[in-house]
Design an enzyme around this catalytic site. Structure first.
Site: not given
Ligand code: DGL
Length: 270
Positions: A7-8, A39, A70-71, A162, A194, A196
């Site tokens: 994941d990011s 990301y 990570c999506n 974060e 996402c 998160h």
């Molecule tokens: N958690 C990641 C996702 O699922 C990326 C979030 C990010 O880094 O912007 O998209």
């Protein structure tokens, strides 16, 4: 026998938690690219370069299979990685397909032509990069017809999470749900696209109201991975140790991870 989870940043811990509960005997190598998160505001090339570098690092820990939890990476980099980057014997899987299979009430791996499904108005909450990639709509179109998807790019939410500022994150989520409702007043289902966002699932559910079914990825990905490993047991790599790697500050990242998962997590430098 280890599997990688990428994941990011911290969001993929929601997936890590679910897969470790579902597959308690499999060691997982988690990689959080916290130094480069979020990301969601990066372009596709940038996401591709960061994701491939991270996945190469995970291979070194004895993993042959990596889940892009990570999506944003699944949307912006996965197809290109699968088409032209993967070395022989290695696999990378994303997180959209299990979610779409659940939404369209398909069994895993059902490749029959797209068909009418019961849900017709779907709200997608995701990062700006995931929304602009339209990867969700593309994957959905392979499986379902007549589904209206309204996407809301949830700027700021990942940064707030974060940074551990959950009050700001909650306020942003409520604002994004309001913005979505102005475009689609009565969604039947909402996708938290996402990793998160499950950390704020109750806030999404509260803001959306009881008539909206909220689909969150972690358990769906865990079921899908368990099914995949039954079919492809050879994809469990030779690694033997679970570990948490980060490009960020290990102490800060460990503290936040411990707070999110409510158990002690120790990250080490990637
Ligand atoms: N958690 C990641 C996702 O699922 C990326 C979030 C990010 O880094 O912007 O998209």
């Amino acid at each position: 026998m280890a599997v990688g989870i990428f994941d990011s940043g911290l969001g993929g811990l929601t997936v890590l938690d679910a897969v470790s509960k579902r597959l308690p005997d499999v060691p997982f190598v988690y990689f959080g690219d916290n130094a480069h998160a979020p990301y969601g505001v990066r372009d596709a090339q940038d996401v591709y370069e960061l994701t491939t570098a991270a996945v190469e690092r995970i291979w070194q820990e004895g993993c042959d299979l990596v889940i892009l939890a990570c999506n944003t990476a699944s949307a912006a980099a996965l197809r290109r990685m699968q088409d032209s980057w993967l070395p022989p014997g290695k696999r990378v899987l994303g997180v959209f397909v299990p979610l779409i299979e659940a939404l369209t009430e398909r069994l895993w791996g059902d490749n029959s032509p797209p068909r009418q499904v019961s849900v017709q108005h779907v709200a997608l909450f995701a990062t700006p990069a995931t929304v602009s990639s339209r990867a969700f709509q593309r994957e959905l179109a392979f499986r379902a017809i007549g589904v209206d998807v309204e996407a809301q790019a949830c700027g700021g939410v990942v940064d707030a999470i974060e940074e551990g500022d959950m009050i700001l994150a909650e306020a942003l989520v409520r604002g994004h749900v309001d913005a979505l409702r102005r475009k689609m007043p009565h969604p039947q289902a909402a996708i938290l696209g996402c990793t998160h966002y499950p950390l704020l699932e109750e806030i999404f559910a509260d803001a959306l109201g009881p008539e909206v079914k909220v689909f969150s990825q972690a358990d769906l990905v865990a079921e899908s991975l368990a099914d995949y490993l039954v079919r492809r047991p050879e994809m469990i790599g030779p690694g033997t140790r679970s570990m948490f790697l980060t490009t960020g500050n290990p102490r800060k990242v460990s503290d936040r991870a411990t707070q999110f998962l409510r158990r002690k997590i120790d990250f080490v430098p990637a």
